[in-house]
Write a protein that holds these residues in place. Structure first.
Motif, PDB file in Angstrom:
ATOM      1  N   CYS B 260       1.161  -1.813 -13.302  1.00 15.68           N
ATOM      2  CA  CYS B 260       2.594  -2.121 -13.331  1.00 15.68           C
ATOM      3  C   CYS B 260       2.947  -3.436 -12.643  1.00 15.68           C
ATOM      4  O   CYS B 260       4.032  -3.969 -12.854  1.00 15.68           O
ATOM      5  N   HIS B 261       2.073  -3.901 -11.780  1.00 15.91           N
ATOM      6  CA  HIS B 261       2.407  -5.088 -10.997  1.00 15.91           C
ATOM      7  C   HIS B 261       1.466  -6.245 -11.283  1.00 15.91           C
ATOM      8  O   HIS B 261       0.274  -6.039 -11.498  1.00 15.91           O
ATOM      9  N   THR B 262       2.015  -7.443 -11.234  1.00 15.74           N
ATOM     10  CA  THR B 262       1.195  -8.649 -11.366  1.00 15.74           C
ATOM     11  C   THR B 262       0.957  -9.245  -9.983  1.00 15.74           C
ATOM     12  O   THR B 262       1.887  -9.316  -9.173  1.00 15.74           O
ATOM     13  N   ILE B 272       5.569  -3.977 -15.708  1.00 14.82           N
ATOM     14  CA  ILE B 272       6.639  -2.999 -15.573  1.00 14.82           C
ATOM     15  C   ILE B 272       7.420  -3.165 -14.279  1.00 14.82           C
ATOM     16  O   ILE B 272       8.642  -3.051 -14.240  1.00 14.82           O
ATOM     17  N   GLY B 273       6.710  -3.456 -13.206  1.00 18.66           N
ATOM     18  CA  GLY B 273       7.363  -3.617 -11.902  1.00 18.66           C
ATOM     19  C   GLY B 273       7.440  -5.074 -11.487  1.00 18.66           C
ATOM     20  O   GLY B 273       6.991  -5.961 -12.219  1.00 18.66           O
ATOM     21  N   PRO B 274       7.998  -5.321 -10.308  1.00 22.75           N
ATOM     22  CA  PRO B 274       8.167  -6.692  -9.823  1.00 22.75           C
ATOM     23  C   PRO B 274       6.829  -7.389  -9.573  1.00 22.75           C
ATOM     24  O   PRO B 274       5.859  -6.740  -9.207  1.00 22.75           O
ATOM     25  N   ASP B 275       6.826  -8.711  -9.783  1.00 23.43           N
ATOM     26  CA  ASP B 275       5.671  -9.537  -9.446  1.00 23.43           C
ATOM     27  C   ASP B 275       5.467  -9.485  -7.927  1.00 23.43           C
ATOM     28  O   ASP B 275       6.417  -9.618  -7.160  1.00 23.43           O
ATOM     29  N   SER B 281       6.175 -12.803   1.482  1.00 22.20           N
ATOM     30  CA  SER B 281       6.999 -13.923   1.945  1.00 22.20           C
ATOM     31  C   SER B 281       8.482 -13.655   1.734  1.00 22.20           C
ATOM     32  O   SER B 281       9.329 -14.433   2.162  1.00 22.20           O
ATOM     33  N   ARG B 282       8.814 -12.561   1.064  1.00 19.22           N
ATOM     34  CA  ARG B 282      10.235 -12.288   0.802  1.00 19.22           C
ATOM     35  C   ARG B 282      10.938 -11.819   2.065  1.00 19.22           C
ATOM     36  O   ARG B 282      10.291 -11.355   2.996  1.00 19.22           O
ATOM     37  N   LEU B 283      12.246 -11.910   2.047  1.00 22.18           N
ATOM     38  CA  LEU B 283      13.021 -11.487   3.210  1.00 22.18           C
ATOM     39  C   LEU B 283      13.305  -9.994   3.164  1.00 22.18           C
ATOM     40  O   LEU B 283      13.741  -9.414   4.147  1.00 22.18           O
ATOM     41  N   ARG B 299       5.934   2.705   4.146  1.00 24.70           N
ATOM     42  CA  ARG B 299       6.964   3.698   3.802  1.00 24.70           C
ATOM     43  C   ARG B 299       7.302   3.634   2.318  1.00 24.70           C
ATOM     44  O   ARG B 299       7.446   4.651   1.649  1.00 24.70           O
ATOM     45  N   TRP B 300       7.458   2.407   1.825  1.00 25.53           N
ATOM     46  CA  TRP B 300       7.835   2.233   0.416  1.00 25.53           C
ATOM     47  C   TRP B 300       6.798   2.876  -0.507  1.00 25.53           C
ATOM     48  O   TRP B 300       7.131   3.616  -1.433  1.00 25.53           O
ATOM     49  N   ILE B 301       5.502   2.614  -0.230  1.00 29.14           N
ATOM     50  CA  ILE B 301       4.457   3.125  -1.121  1.00 29.14           C
ATOM     51  C   ILE B 301       4.365   4.650  -1.025  1.00 29.14           C
ATOM     52  O   ILE B 301       4.172   5.334  -2.032  1.00 29.14           O
ATOM     53  N   TYR B 330      -2.398  -5.534   3.080  1.00 30.96           N
ATOM     54  CA  TYR B 330      -2.705  -6.493   2.008  1.00 30.96           C
ATOM     55  C   TYR B 330      -1.416  -7.104   1.451  1.00 30.96           C
ATOM     56  O   TYR B 330      -1.276  -8.325   1.367  1.00 30.96           O
ATOM     57  N   LEU B 331      -0.463  -6.240   1.105  1.00 29.54           N
ATOM     58  CA  LEU B 331       0.759  -6.732   0.461  1.00 29.54           C
ATOM     59  C   LEU B 331       1.601  -7.583   1.409  1.00 29.54           C
ATOM     60  O   LEU B 331       2.112  -8.641   1.025  1.00 29.54           O
ATOM     61  N   SER B 332       1.734  -7.152   2.667  1.00 27.90           N
ATOM     62  CA  SER B 332       2.567  -7.947   3.583  1.00 27.90           C
ATOM     63  C   SER B 332       1.887  -9.270   3.898  1.00 27.90           C
ATOM     64  O   SER B 332       2.534 -10.220   4.329  1.00 27.90           O
TER      65      SER B 332
END
Ligand SMILES: [Cu+2]
Lengths: 140, 335
Positions: B260-262, B272-275, B281-283, B299-301, B330-332
Motif C-alpha cells: 500500500c505504501h511507496t 493505496i496509502g500515502p507515500d 521529516s513531516r511535522l 501507536r499509529w501502526i 525505521y519510518l521516523s
C-alpha cells in the motif's frame, strides 16, 4: 382603502362581469417567475453544453455569453411586458391597495398587484443570473 | 476589567476598545481567517469586514427605528412617507446592497481563480482520509508526497484539486478560500502566501467517518529554502542507519506494508496509502493528528483503527512490540 363604486357598477353593467378572474386565470401571476426560471435553466444548460462539447474545460465562453445575453434581453422584456399588464390590472378602476374586498374587481386588482411584485423580483433575479457572464469569460 | 478604574468616560471607552482589540488579536492562530497569510485570504477578509460593518450599521438603524417607534409621544406619519420607507428600505436598498456585494464577489472570484502566471503547480487529491500531494515539475516529472504542503513565500501557486470517490473540500483558512474536490472534475485554486509560518489546512466538506481527522500542515518558507526542501524530498529514501531501523525495514516488507505504501529507492511501490519516502521529516502523522515521534509511529501502526475510525489501513497491533518499535524507528528515520 378600496372603493367599491365600480363594483356596484358591475352589477349594473353586465360587460364588466367579464373580468378574467371570473374565469379564474392565475397564469399571469406566475409568468414572471416562470420566465426567470426558464432563463436560469437555459443559461446554465447553454454554458454547460458549450463548455462540455464545444469549448472544452479551459475554453472561452464566447458564443455562450452572446446567447445568454440574448436570452437575458428576451427574458427581461418578457418580464417587463408582464409587469406592464399587471400594472394595468393593479390600476383598474380607482381603488388603492390593499385590494382586499371580496369582489371581482378587487381580485382583479389584487392579482395585478401581486403579479407586479413578482415581476419585480423576477427582474432582479434574472439580472443577477446574467451578471455572472459579465465577469466570467472562460469555462474554468 | 481596568475600565472600571477609569475616572473619565472617554478613557474608559478607549481602554475598552483596546481590550477588545487585544481580544481580537487573540483570534490569531494557524487556522484563522482573521490573520491572513495570503493575498486571497486578505481580500476575503476585507470583504468580511465590510459586510460585518454594514450589518452592524443596519442593525443600528433597525434598532433605532424600533426605539423611535416605541417613543411615548407618537404622532402619525403620512401614508406616502410610510410607503416610501417600506419600498425604499425594504426593497430598493437591499437590492442595491446585494447588487454591490454580488458584483464585488464575482470580481473577487474571477481574480482568485485566474491561474495565469502561476510559478508552481501542485496537484492535491482528497483521499479518505488523507491528502495525496504531487508537486508538478517541468515536463511530466512530479514528486509525490502526502499530508503536508510546503510553499514558497510570495509565489503564485496553482492547485489542481480532485478526488477519486467522495467530495472533499480543500481549505487553508490563513491563505485563501476553500474549493471542493469533486470526483470526475478538476477544480483549481491559486494561493499566494505573504507570510512565513506554519499553518493548518482542513477538509471542509463532510466525507465520512474520519472527516474531522483529515487535516494537514502547511509550511510557508523562503523561496530558496523551499527549493532545497523540494530537492531533498524528490530524492529517494535514506538507508536505515541503526540496527533497529534495519530490522524495521525488514519488518516493513515482511508485513506487506509495501503493498500500500511507496518508499522511493526501495521496492515498496504501493499506491493505496500515502507515500512514506520522507515521512519522518513531516511535522505530523496520519493527516495532522499525531506528532512524528517514534512513539507516535508505533501507536499509529498498532492502533490505527482506534486512532482513526474507518481508516483504510489495517491495524498491526498483533505484531510483537519489538517489531513495531523497529518499524517505528525505521519510518521516523526516513528524513
Ligand atoms: Cu472531509
Amino acid at each position: 382603502m378600496s372603493e367599491n363604486t365600480e363594483d356596484s357598477e358591475i352589477t349594473v353593467r353586465p360587460e364588466l362581469r367579464e373580468l378574467p378572474e371570473r374565469r379564474e386565470s392565475l397564469w399571469l401571476l406566475i409568468l414572471g417567475p416562470l420566465i426567470w426560471s426558464a432563463h436560469f435553466l437555459l443559461s446554465y444548460i447553454t454554458a454547460a453544453v458549450w463548455c462540455a462539447k464545444v469549448a472544452g474545460r479551459t475554453g472561452s465562453l464566447s458564443c455562450a455569453r452572446l446567447a445568454i445575453a440574448v436570452f437575458t434581453l428576451l427574458a427581461l422584456s418578457g418580464i417587463g411586458l408582464t409587469a406592464w399588464g399587471a400594472w394595468r390590472r393593479h390600476k383598474y378602476g380607482r381603488a388603492t391597495v390593499p385590494h382586499d374586498l371580496n369582489t371581482a374587481a378587487d381580485r382583479h386588482r389584487f392579482l395585478g398587484f401581486a403579479t407586479l411584485l413578482l415581476c419585480g423580483l423576477s427582474f432582479v433575479g434574472t439580472a443577477y443570473v446574467a451578471l455572472g457572464i459579465v465577469f466570467f469569460q472562460s469555462c474554468e | 476589567m481596568p475600565a472600571a478604574a477609569c475616572p473619565i468616560g472617554r478613557a474608559c471607552l478607549f481602554t475598552f476598545g483596546c481590550t477588545l482589540l487585544f481580544t481580537l488579536t487573540g483570534c490569531d492562530g494557524p487556522q484563522s481567517t482573521l490573520s491572513p497569510a495570503g493575498t486571497g485570504a486578505a481580500r476575503i477578509l476585507t470583504l468580511f469586514w465590510w459586510m460585518a460593518g454594514f450589518a452592524f450599521v443596519i442593525w443600528l438603524i433597525v434598532f433605532g427605528i424600533a426605539v423611535y417607534a416605541s417613543r411615548p409621544k407618537r404622532s402619525s406619519h403620512s401614508a406616502n412617507a410610510s410607503r416610501w420607507l417600506i419600498i425604499g428600505g425594504g426593497a430598493i436598498f437591499p437590492t442595491v446592497v446585494l447588487t454591490l456585494l454580488l458584483v464585488f464577489g464575482f470580481r473577487l472570484m474571477a481574480d482568485l481563480r485566474t491561474t495565469e502566471g502561476a510559478d508552481l503547480r501542485i496537484a492535491v487529491t482528497g483521499e479518505r482520509w488523507w491528502w495525496r500531494v504531487r508537486y508538478l515539475g517541468q515536463k511530466d516529472q512530479s514528486t509525490e508526497l502526502a499530508n503536508e504542503i510546503r510553499l514558497p513565500l510570495g509565489k503564485r501557486i496553482e492547485f489542481i484539486l480532485d478526488s477519486p470517490d467522495v467530495i472533499h473540500s480543500f481549505w487553508i483558512p490563513s491563505l485563501g478560500g476553500k474549493v471542493d474536490m469533486i470526483p470526475g472534475r478538476i477544480n483549481k485554486l491559486v494561493l499566494e502566501p505573504t507570510r512565513v509560518g506554519v499553518f493548518r489546512g482542513v477538509c471542509a466538506e463532510y466525507c465520512g467517518t474520519s472527516h474531522a481527522l483529515m487535516n494537514f500542515k502547511v509550511v510557508v518558507m523562503q523561496a530558496e529554502d523551499f527549493e532545497d526542501w523540494l530537492a531533498t524530498q524528490a530524492e529517494p529514501a535514506a538507508a536505515p542507519r541503526s540496527a533497529l531501523a534495519r530490522q524495521g525495514k525488514k519488518g516493513f516488507f515482511a508485513n506487506g506494508c509495501s503493498a500500500c505504501h511507496t518508499i522511493r529507492g526501495t521496492s515498496a511501490d504501493g499506491e493505496i496509502g500515502p507515500d512514506l519516502t520522507h515521512v519522518g521529516s513531516r511535522l505530523s502523522l496520519g493527516a495532522d493528528i499525531l506528532p512524528t515521534t517514534p512513539e507516535a509511529f508505533r501507536r499509529w501502526i498498532a492502533h490505527t483503527e482506534e486512532i482513526k475510525p474507518g481508516v483504510k489501513m489495517p491495524s498491526f497491533g498483533m505484531l510483537p512490540d519489538e517489531q513495531l518499535q523497529a518499524m517505528a524507528a525505521y519510518l521516523s528515520g526516513l528524513q
